[in-house]
Design a protein around this motif. Sequence first.
Motif, PDB file in Angstrom:
ATOM      1  N   SER A  94       0.858  -1.193   0.000  1.00  0.00           N
ATOM      2  CA  SER A  94       0.000   0.000   0.000  1.00  0.00           C
ATOM      3  C   SER A  94       0.895   1.244   0.000  1.00  0.00           C
ATOM      4  CB  SER A  94      -0.876  -0.009   1.249  1.00  0.00           C
ATOM      5  OG  SER A  94      -0.156   0.425   2.375  1.00  0.00           O
ATOM      6  N   ASN A 144       1.526   9.738   3.571  1.00  0.00           N
ATOM      7  CA  ASN A 144       0.595   8.651   3.241  1.00  0.00           C
ATOM      8  C   ASN A 144       0.259   7.768   4.424  1.00  0.00           C
ATOM      9  OD1 ASN A 144       0.017   8.418   0.218  1.00  0.00           O
ATOM     10  ND2 ASN A 144       2.169   9.016   0.309  1.00  0.00           N
ATOM     11  N   LYS A 202      -8.120   0.370   1.864  1.00  0.00           N
ATOM     12  CA  LYS A 202      -8.824   1.526   1.310  1.00  0.00           C
ATOM     13  C   LYS A 202      -8.606   1.652  -0.206  1.00  0.00           C
ATOM     14  CE  LYS A 202      -6.620   4.399   3.968  1.00  0.00           C
ATOM     15  NZ  LYS A 202      -5.751   3.406   4.645  1.00  0.00           N
ATOM     16  N   SER A 203      -7.326   1.645  -0.647  1.00  0.00           N
ATOM     17  CA  SER A 203      -7.049   1.804  -2.081  1.00  0.00           C
ATOM     18  C   SER A 203      -7.596   0.612  -2.853  1.00  0.00           C
ATOM     19  CB  SER A 203      -5.533   1.910  -2.319  1.00  0.00           C
ATOM     20  OG  SER A 203      -5.026   3.086  -1.753  1.00  0.00           O
ATOM     21  N   MET A 262     -11.275   1.110  -3.420  1.00  0.00           N
ATOM     22  CA  MET A 262     -11.541   2.124  -4.447  1.00  0.00           C
ATOM     23  C   MET A 262     -11.275   1.548  -5.841  1.00  0.00           C
ATOM     24  SD  MET A 262     -12.025   5.027  -2.630  1.00  0.00           S
ATOM     25  CE  MET A 262     -11.269   6.524  -3.197  1.00  0.00           C
ATOM     26  N   HIS A 263     -10.178   0.814  -5.978  1.00  0.00           N
ATOM     27  CA  HIS A 263      -9.835   0.270  -7.304  1.00  0.00           C
ATOM     28  C   HIS A 263     -10.888  -0.731  -7.775  1.00  0.00           C
ATOM     29  CE1 HIS A 263      -5.272   1.287  -6.707  1.00  0.00           C
ATOM     30  NE2 HIS A 263      -6.016   2.341  -6.907  1.00  0.00           N
ATOM     31  N   GLN A 288      -3.683   7.610  -5.610  1.00  0.00           N
ATOM     32  CA  GLN A 288      -2.824   7.962  -4.469  1.00  0.00           C
ATOM     33  C   GLN A 288      -1.437   8.366  -4.979  1.00  0.00           C
ATOM     34  OE1 GLN A 288      -2.789   4.859  -1.487  1.00  0.00           O
ATOM     35  NE2 GLN A 288      -1.634   6.083  -0.038  1.00  0.00           N
ATOM     36  N   PHE A 346     -13.946   9.055  -7.312  1.00  0.00           N
ATOM     37  CA  PHE A 346     -13.190   8.369  -6.257  1.00  0.00           C
ATOM     38  C   PHE A 346     -11.861   9.110  -6.115  1.00  0.00           C
ATOM     39  CE2 PHE A 346     -15.654   4.566  -5.515  1.00  0.00           C
ATOM     40  CZ  PHE A 346     -16.309   4.301  -6.714  1.00  0.00           C
ATOM     41  N   ASP A 370      -8.294   9.127  -3.890  1.00  0.00           N
ATOM     42  CA  ASP A 370      -7.478   8.380  -2.921  1.00  0.00           C
ATOM     43  C   ASP A 370      -6.431   9.312  -2.309  1.00  0.00           C
ATOM     44  OD1 ASP A 370      -5.967   5.051  -3.127  1.00  0.00           O
ATOM     45  OD2 ASP A 370      -6.199   6.453  -1.460  1.00  0.00           O
ATOM     46  N   GLU A 371      -6.706   9.815  -1.140  1.00  0.00           N
ATOM     47  CA  GLU A 371      -5.868  10.760  -0.400  1.00  0.00           C
ATOM     48  C   GLU A 371      -5.471  11.950  -1.267  1.00  0.00           C
ATOM     49  OE1 GLU A 371      -2.980   9.112   2.161  1.00  0.00           O
ATOM     50  OE2 GLU A 371      -3.907   7.130   2.136  1.00  0.00           O
ATOM     51  N   VAL A 429     -10.804   8.758   0.124  1.00  0.00           N
ATOM     52  CA  VAL A 429      -9.972   8.165   1.173  1.00  0.00           C
ATOM     53  C   VAL A 429      -9.153   9.293   1.785  1.00  0.00           C
ATOM     54  CG1 VAL A 429      -7.932   6.716   1.599  1.00  0.00           C
ATOM     55  CG2 VAL A 429      -9.770   5.894   0.115  1.00  0.00           C
ATOM     56  N   THR A 430      -9.092   9.349   3.098  1.00  0.00           N
ATOM     57  CA  THR A 430      -8.256  10.357   3.727  1.00  0.00           C
ATOM     58  C   THR A 430      -7.705   9.869   5.062  1.00  0.00           C
ATOM     59  OG1 THR A 430      -8.127  12.637   4.504  1.00  0.00           O
ATOM     60  CG2 THR A 430     -10.215  11.516   4.864  1.00  0.00           C
TER      61      THR A 430
END
Lengths: 226, 226
Positions: A141, A169, B44-45, B48-49, B90, B162, B164-165, B196-197
Amino acid sequence: AAHSVDLRKTYGAGQAAVHALAGITVAFERGRFTAVMGPSGSGKSTLMHCMAGLDRPTSGQSFVGDLDIGKLDDAGLTKLRRDRIGFVFQSFNLIPTLTAAENITLPVALAGAKVDQEWLGYLVKQLGIGDRLAHRPSELSGGQQQRVACARALINKPDLIFADEPTGNLDSNASADLLAFLRRSVQELGQSIVMVTHDPRGAGYADRVVFLADGTVVGDLERPTA
Amino acid sequence: AAHSVDLRKTYGAGQAAVHALAGITVAFERGRFTAVMGPSGSGKSTLMHCMAGLDRPTSGQSFVGDLDIGKLDDAGLTKLRRDRIGFVFQSFNLIPTLTAAENITLPVALAGAKVDQEWLGYLVKQLGIGDRLAHRPSELSGGQQQRVACARALINKPDLIFADEPTGNLDSNASADLLAFLRRSVQELGQSIVMVTHDPRGAGYADRVVFLADGTVVGDLERPTA
Ligand SMILES: Nc1ncnc2c1ncn2[C@@H]1O[C@H](COP(=O)(O)OP(=O)(O)OP(=O)(O)O)[C@@H](O)[C@H]1O
Ligand SMILES: Nc1ncnc2c1ncn2[C@@H]1O[C@H](COP(=O)(O)OP(=O)(O)OP(=O)(O)O)[C@@H](O)[C@H]1O
Ligand SMILES: [Mg+2]
Ligand SMILES: [Mg+2]
């Protein structure tokens, strides 16, 4: 540990010139933890790259100890980075074909030395990546990659560490663990750390915070109260 | 806008298997801003993917609207992503050989459509990257690259985004600007956003926060007080 004198870095020329560093004179003392903060695009990464010998400034000088690194040739800079400086890149820069363990120990392999297995074990445990050492970067990740990049910067126990947003991150627990670890290595091992951060909690672990804006130092705070 | 049913994603097999998603059933309503939080490595990632059709789950289903995206072939997934979904990675994933402007308008060019110049101008101004449009990714700071990646995800005005951070590399001002912009596009344009955060301030802009740990949903909070 490291200091710069009127450091400038300009990209392009004429109208389109970007003055990433517009004259920075700053000293980072030995055995202290300094945070560098500032808006996106203010020159933080550029400053770290020039002071760690990863990029050549347009003008001005940069010293590691008493050594003017501008006088070194490329081979001299590589040796300096390998033996004395640890760098955590904002974008990790892990080697995609190597496992996490191989990425971490690469600096040791390049220096032709033997890995201190006890120190490797301690690092991996502190950073919480023991169960991912056989994974390649694409199998990690974002936060795990960042922690591997931190372990790689610390494996040779360099006396000077530059870390560019090492917690960007990470969730708040992993980031608190990493910051506490960096704080300890300053106090217990006498390392000198310069850390770029956007996170006010990160700045709270530092002895001093230097603020950049538009390529110049605009503030300098001793020991913020966490 | 999107929902999943017992979504699982397992890497490897036997002893070394990693259950990145261990059965996730979650619905993200239309016109709402949902934050996803959780420790580094919690899935999380990966979630989302799989929900955006960028990766195929091991088992379980994922829907965009009423469409079961598991039934689409690769061409169908590409078309879905191009026409209905915006994704902020991300790790940015910008094309190194294209300028910032070309990276942003790439989704439009791929769809064979014309760029809405007024919307492009509005996006660029909101994200503060107007003076870097001719730069390639290697000539941008980390935060600037991140904002280019956000603009690219929004250029086609997708109804589902979506992210991602998206503020991981941004200072507090740039991140507040971006979050406020995302909040407005939910309220004014009726877009649905899943973000995502790790940043508690980011979660404060959301209508709801879903918490993951070890590949499962462990918490779900409505409208946190900012
Ligand atoms: N290709 C892969 N092979 C094996 N394990 C993988 C692979 N990709 C991801 N993983 C594992 O799956 C888990 C979930 O990863 P994911 O990227 O979804 O985490 P995350 O919640 O986004 O974390 P972060 O906050 O660090 O970005 C991690 O433990 C990771 O090591
Ligand atoms: N190769 C290049 N050509 C032109 N401009 C560049 C180049 N590299 C960096 N810049 C510019 O120099 C400035 C400083 O960049 P730098 O990466 O040091 O910012 P930063 O403070 O680290 O920002 P962030 O917080 O977003 O990471 C930026 O405005 C950037 O656009
Ligand atoms: Mg930077
Ligand atoms: Mg992630």
